[in-house]
Write a protein that holds these residues in place. Structure first.
Motif, PDB file in Angstrom:
ATOM      1  N   SER A  79      -6.173   2.386   0.191  1.00  0.00           N
ATOM      2  CA  SER A  79      -5.226   1.317   0.806  1.00  0.00           C
ATOM      3  C   SER A  79      -5.682   0.873   2.225  1.00  0.00           C
ATOM      4  CB  SER A  79      -3.815   1.937   0.831  1.00  0.00           C
ATOM      5  OG  SER A  79      -3.678   3.219   1.182  1.00  0.00           O
ATOM      6  N   SER A  80      -6.266   1.958   3.130  1.00  0.00           N
ATOM      7  CA  SER A  80      -6.506   1.922   4.449  1.00  0.00           C
ATOM      8  C   SER A  80      -7.667   0.975   4.536  1.00  0.00           C
ATOM      9  CB  SER A  80      -6.993   3.279   5.163  1.00  0.00           C
ATOM     10  OG  SER A  80      -5.979   4.156   4.939  1.00  0.00           O
ATOM     11  N   PHE A  81      -8.576   0.966   3.617  1.00  0.00           N
ATOM     12  CA  PHE A  81      -9.721   0.095   3.366  1.00  0.00           C
ATOM     13  C   PHE A  81      -8.930  -1.415   3.116  1.00  0.00           C
ATOM     14  CE2 PHE A  81     -12.567  -2.045   0.223  1.00  0.00           C
ATOM     15  CZ  PHE A  81     -13.219  -2.352   1.067  1.00  0.00           C
ATOM     16  N   ILE A  82      -8.350  -1.402   1.948  1.00  0.00           N
ATOM     17  CA  ILE A  82      -7.757  -2.742   1.601  1.00  0.00           C
ATOM     18  C   ILE A  82      -7.021  -3.500   2.895  1.00  0.00           C
ATOM     19  CG2 ILE A  82      -6.270  -3.855  -0.112  1.00  0.00           C
ATOM     20  CD1 ILE A  82      -7.426  -1.881  -2.232  1.00  0.00           C
ATOM     21  N   PRO A  88      -5.401  -8.662   2.084  1.00  0.00           N
ATOM     22  CA  PRO A  88      -5.310  -7.357   1.282  1.00  0.00           C
ATOM     23  C   PRO A  88      -4.735  -7.567  -0.167  1.00  0.00           C
ATOM     24  CG  PRO A  88      -4.622  -7.114   3.615  1.00  0.00           C
ATOM     25  CD  PRO A  88      -4.895  -8.631   3.467  1.00  0.00           C
ATOM     26  N   MET A  89      -3.608  -8.202  -0.241  1.00  0.00           N
ATOM     27  CA  MET A  89      -3.068  -8.643  -1.609  1.00  0.00           C
ATOM     28  C   MET A  89      -3.950  -9.031  -2.580  1.00  0.00           C
ATOM     29  SD  MET A  89      -0.007  -7.502  -2.261  1.00  0.00           S
ATOM     30  CE  MET A  89       0.536  -8.553  -3.478  1.00  0.00           C
ATOM     31  N   ALA A 157       2.148   6.497   4.970  1.00  0.00           N
ATOM     32  CA  ALA A 157       1.812   5.838   3.515  1.00  0.00           C
ATOM     33  C   ALA A 157       2.595   4.626   3.814  1.00  0.00           C
ATOM     34  CB  ALA A 157       2.437   6.857   2.383  1.00  0.00           C
ATOM     35  N   ASN A 158       3.782   4.559   4.153  1.00  0.00           N
ATOM     36  CA  ASN A 158       4.448   3.390   4.229  1.00  0.00           C
ATOM     37  C   ASN A 158       3.887   2.430   4.970  1.00  0.00           C
ATOM     38  OD1 ASN A 158       6.545   3.809   2.430  1.00  0.00           O
ATOM     39  ND2 ASN A 158       7.747   4.956   3.639  1.00  0.00           N
ATOM     40  N   GLU A 159       3.423   2.539   6.276  1.00  0.00           N
ATOM     41  CA  GLU A 159       2.788   2.110   7.295  1.00  0.00           C
ATOM     42  C   GLU A 159       1.476   1.193   6.491  1.00  0.00           C
ATOM     43  OE1 GLU A 159       0.730   3.608  10.929  1.00  0.00           O
ATOM     44  OE2 GLU A 159       2.928   3.739  11.373  1.00  0.00           O
ATOM     45  N   LYS A 163       1.536  -2.794   5.344  1.00  0.00           N
ATOM     46  CA  LYS A 163       0.282  -3.830   5.861  1.00  0.00           C
ATOM     47  C   LYS A 163      -0.039  -4.722   4.746  1.00  0.00           C
ATOM     48  CE  LYS A 163      -2.357  -1.924   9.830  1.00  0.00           C
ATOM     49  NZ  LYS A 163      -3.255  -0.759  10.138  1.00  0.00           N
ATOM     50  N   ILE A 164      -0.443  -3.895   3.637  1.00  0.00           N
ATOM     51  CA  ILE A 164      -0.937  -4.733   2.415  1.00  0.00           C
ATOM     52  C   ILE A 164      -0.063  -5.797   2.118  1.00  0.00           C
ATOM     53  CG2 ILE A 164      -1.540  -4.492   0.035  1.00  0.00           C
ATOM     54  CD1 ILE A 164      -2.666  -1.765   0.721  1.00  0.00           C
ATOM     55  N   VAL A 165       1.334  -5.350   1.969  1.00  0.00           N
ATOM     56  CA  VAL A 165       2.243  -6.385   1.364  1.00  0.00           C
ATOM     57  C   VAL A 165       2.625  -7.533   2.369  1.00  0.00           C
ATOM     58  CG1 VAL A 165       4.775  -6.562   0.792  1.00  0.00           C
ATOM     59  CG2 VAL A 165       3.563  -4.530  -0.110  1.00  0.00           C
TER      60      VAL A 165
END
Length: 273
Positions: A79-82, A88-89, A157-159, A163-165
């Motif tokens: 998730s950090s990478f994406i 990201p999505m 985790a939420n942060e 970011k992705i969403v």
């Protein structure tokens, strides 16, 4: 030696190798051990967790914790990478188990539909993690107008998940992230038509039963709770919830997949008083 005994012996050996690792962060050795473990655990077996000797029970508890830890690290790394990619999505499909999440979401949506849950207004997902694929897939493929609240105890985790969403304006409008222990969420639980409980929320049966009791107390009457469980050798990866563990609920469905989807689905309803 029966095939079940052989399977347990192989799982025990893998547990021993995984326990000796210095770190559970994704790398060739870690990935290969966990892939081997998952492939063993999805083999058909008649293993009944309750009847296993105490040392096997202890090994299983330890293994579930190691798996949970490794899964969290794998999700965080991806998730950090994406989250740093331009869109990201569009890149969530890079997650190694993405295909598995697609199948699980399809299965859960089918079970919800069969039980009269069509386009619920508001859904909670408890234990969404840094890579909230279940919520994302269900929200985009199956419930296109539902509002999702994702609960996770881990702020980091939420942060990353947020970011992705955030790269999808329409999805961001109906997806919120809340950093809170579900045992501290009370009245708010009454807002949801359906609550999903991730497999690793409550790592032991005792913890899970406590969470189920808390959720039952505050969720709305007639509301549904979808709990992920496991059966047979898959129970070496995730905690198990059975009918006898959910005393106050009405059990609508218990479904055990036989393909490469690991989690069983237990669908419960809080009866109207």
């Amino acid at each position: 030696m029966s095939s079940d005994d052989l399977l347990i012996a192989q799982i025990t050996q893998l547990h021993s190798s995984i326990s000796k690792l210095e770190s559970l962060k994704p790398c060739k050795q870690v990935n290969s051990l966990f892939t081997h473990l998952v492939n063993l655990c999805i083999l058909p077996s008649s293993i009944d967790i309750k009847s296993l000797p105490q040392e096997v029970q202890n090994m299983r508890e330890s293994l579930i914790n190691l798996c949970g830890h490794a899964e969290a690290l794998l999700e965080l790394e991806f998730s950090s990478f994406i989250s740093l990619t331009p869109e990201p999505m569009k890149n969530v499909t890079l997650f190694p188990y993405y295909g598995n999440y697609i199948k699980l979401a399809h299965m859960e949506n089918k079970i919800l539909k069969e039980n009269g849950v069509v386009n619920p207004k508001k859904v909670a997902f408890v234990g969404s993690g840094p890579m909230p694929l279940s919520s994302i897939i269900i929200a985009t493929h199956h419930l296109p107008s539902t509002h999702f609240d994702n609960f996770d105890i881990d702020h980091k985790a939420n942060e990353v998940a947020r970011k992705i969403v955030a790269s999808d304006a329409a999805l961001e409008m109906r997806m919120k992230f809340v950093t809170q222990d579900i045992m501290e969420v009370r009245e708010r639980l009454g807002q949801y038509d359906c609550i999903f409980l991730a497999a690793l929320v409550g790592m032991s049966k005792e913890a899970k039963v406590k969470i189920l009791g808390h959720t039952w107390k505050y969720m709305k009457e007639g509301g549904l709770l979808l709990v992920r469980s496991a059966k047979g050798a898959r129970a070496f990866l995730y905690p198990v919830i059975e009918e006898c563990d959910v005393v106050n609920f009405e059990v609508l469905t218990i479904f055990h997949p036989t393909d490469d989807v690991i989690n069983s689905v237990v669908l419960l309803r809080k009866p109207k008083a």
